[in-house]
Write a protein that holds these residues in place. Structure first.
Motif, mmCIF file in Angstrom:
data_model
loop_
_atom_site.group_PDB
_atom_site.id
_atom_site.type_symbol
_atom_site.label_atom_id
_atom_site.label_comp_id
_atom_site.label_asym_id
_atom_site.label_seq_id
_atom_site.Cartn_x
_atom_site.Cartn_y
_atom_site.Cartn_z
ATOM 1 N N CYS B 116 0.834 -1.202 0.000
ATOM 2 C CA CYS B 116 0.000 0.000 0.000
ATOM 3 C C CYS B 116 0.870 1.255 0.000
ATOM 4 O O CYS B 116 0.580 2.228 -0.703
ATOM 5 C CB CYS B 116 -0.931 0.021 1.215
ATOM 6 N N VAL B 119 2.265 1.796 -3.558
ATOM 7 C CA VAL B 119 1.239 2.251 -4.518
ATOM 8 C C VAL B 119 0.771 3.677 -4.215
ATOM 9 O O VAL B 119 0.616 4.497 -5.120
ATOM 10 C CB VAL B 119 0.050 1.262 -4.524
ATOM 11 N N SER B 120 0.596 3.989 -2.939
ATOM 12 C CA SER B 120 0.046 5.313 -2.609
ATOM 13 C C SER B 120 1.068 6.426 -2.843
ATOM 14 O O SER B 120 0.702 7.589 -2.978
ATOM 15 C CB SER B 120 -0.463 5.353 -1.165
ATOM 16 N N LEU B 127 2.545 4.545 -11.722
ATOM 17 C CA LEU B 127 1.556 3.479 -11.560
ATOM 18 C C LEU B 127 1.348 2.724 -12.876
ATOM 19 O O LEU B 127 1.225 1.507 -12.892
ATOM 20 C CB LEU B 127 0.216 4.054 -11.076
ATOM 21 N N ALA B 154 -5.771 2.399 -7.719
ATOM 22 C CA ALA B 154 -5.055 3.670 -7.534
ATOM 23 C C ALA B 154 -5.010 4.460 -8.845
ATOM 24 O O ALA B 154 -5.094 5.691 -8.849
ATOM 25 C CB ALA B 154 -3.643 3.399 -7.029
ATOM 26 N N ARG B 155 -4.915 3.756 -9.959
ATOM 27 C CA ARG B 155 -4.888 4.436 -11.265
ATOM 28 C C ARG B 155 -6.238 5.054 -11.591
ATOM 29 O O ARG B 155 -6.309 6.087 -12.255
ATOM 30 C CB ARG B 155 -4.520 3.441 -12.377
ATOM 31 N N SER B 157 -8.358 6.276 -9.475
ATOM 32 C CA SER B 157 -8.738 7.302 -8.509
ATOM 33 C C SER B 157 -7.928 8.582 -8.695
ATOM 34 O O SER B 157 -6.766 8.541 -9.084
ATOM 35 C CB SER B 157 -8.517 6.760 -7.093
ATOM 36 N N PRO B 160 -5.097 9.739 -3.422
ATOM 37 C CA PRO B 160 -4.329 8.588 -2.928
ATOM 38 C C PRO B 160 -5.260 7.582 -2.237
ATOM 39 O O PRO B 160 -6.284 7.988 -1.674
ATOM 40 C CB PRO B 160 -3.377 9.198 -1.898
ATOM 41 N N ILE B 161 -4.921 6.310 -2.305
ATOM 42 C CA ILE B 161 -5.684 5.321 -1.546
ATOM 43 C C ILE B 161 -5.417 5.577 -0.056
ATOM 44 O O ILE B 161 -4.363 6.094 0.318
ATOM 45 C CB ILE B 161 -5.274 3.869 -1.907
ATOM 46 N N VAL B 179 -11.027 3.916 -1.374
ATOM 47 C CA VAL B 179 -10.670 4.462 -2.684
ATOM 48 C C VAL B 179 -11.720 5.512 -3.042
ATOM 49 O O VAL B 179 -12.913 5.279 -2.877
ATOM 50 C CB VAL B 179 -10.640 3.354 -3.761
#
Lengths: 128, 187
Positions: B116, B119-120, B127, B154-155, B157, B160-161, B179
């Motif tokens: 996480c 990714v964030s 990403l 994540a892509r 949105s 950020p998650i 999300v």
């Protein structure tokens, strides 16, 4: 000649139709089943049979309106399979990637999947 | 008391503009029905294709995460294990929020947190690269989508998650993930 394949569309799996004599495959619908690999295996097997026994020009129409990440790996595998047929038999595949005209995610997914491949793909917007 | 907190819960969910909420077994047929109902609800609120499609996609991805990876499971009639968890879709002034929660083994918390964190912290371009790298990797027994779900969400949105972990008992922790999807400009 190999048999045609016909899978009815369901809520989570696309309809699949083949026309062996014309070398056409159509995949249309939503794709997010519990087990994407189990669904897709017969399709890649059919394609392998066509490529091995028919060895003719193949046209693939893909019109997916949604697929989850697990299914996206199956679509990627499909592209790999088409690419290797294209490569081995020299330009014998044409793929049409149909997307709803304002669906930028589906268009982008298609573009990213064929990145680095050299087979023919056409992006076809449609309106609803 | 025969109605434990029922009104209070109703009131709270109304105040928090909850479009959908479910706690229980995430079996595939239930996910499909809920996703379809959610699509209808969102369609009555926006005319933007991408807002509808992305909420639907995130709902399916989070629900199937619970189905496959929750440490708490129940068997269906066929003896198959389905994950248990909670999922809430709510509306805010400028965005929608899809949140999921489920139990995981505490031994997996650090690994999940690291995923996480990575990714964030990524930009949209990073990403994209990461997603396409991961998609080329073979599937593993631990992940049906080679861990693509988190990156894909994540892509989709604009925010950020958000994620968190809280201890549940000696061996389990509760894993939460939110999300957000921007409402954008109404046409």
């Amino acid at each position: 000649m190999i048999y045609n394949m016909m899978l009815e569309r369901t809520k989570t799996t696309p309809g699949v139709t083949t026309h062996v004599e014309d070398g056409i495959v159509e995949i249309e619908g939503e794709f997010y089943p519990e087990d994407a690999v189990a669904f897709f295996t017969p399709i890649s097997e059919w394609l392998s049979a066509f490529m091995a026994e028919e060895k003719r020009f193949l046209t693939v129409h893909i019109r997916l309106t949604y697929f989850n990440t697990s299914a996206s790996k199956c679509v990627m595998d499909l592209f790999d399979q088409l690419q290797s047929y294209h490569y081995v038999s020299g330009g014998a595949v044409e793929t049409y990637w149909h997307y709803q005209e304002d669906d930028e995610d589906i268009l982008e997914q298609g573009k990213e999947m064929i990145d680095g491949m050299d087979m023919k793909i056409f992006f076809m917007p449609y309106s609803v | 008391m025969s109605f434990p907190d029922l009104y209070q819960q109703y009131r709270q969910m109304t105040d928090h503009r909850i479009l959908m909420s479910f706690k229980g077994v995430f079996a595939q047929p239930a996910i499909v029905e809920m996703a379809s109902a959610l699509r209808g609800k969102v369609a009555s609120r926006t005319n933007q294709t991408m807002v509808m499609k992305r909420i639907f996609a995130i709902f399916v991805e989070l629900s199937q995460n619970i189905l496959f990876y929750s440490a708490e499971t129940e068997k269906d009639e066929d003896g198959k294990d389905n994950g248990v968890g909670i999922l809430i879709v709510s509306e805010m002034d400028d965005r929608y929020c899809v949140s999921s929660g489920n139990l995981i083994y505490t031994s997996r918390v650090e690994g999940m947190r690291k995923k996480c964190d990575i990714v964030s912290a990524m930009t949209k371009d990073e990403l994209k690269v990461y997603y396409n790298e991961q998609r080329k990797l073979p599937r593993s027994s631990e992940s049906k989508g080679a861990g693509l779900g988190l990156i894909d969400m994540a892509r989709k949105s604009e925010y950020p998650i958000e994620y968190g972990f809280t201890p549940f008992n000696d061996e389990l922790s509760f894993y939460m993930l939110s999300v957000y999807i921007s409402k954008g400009q109404e046409q």
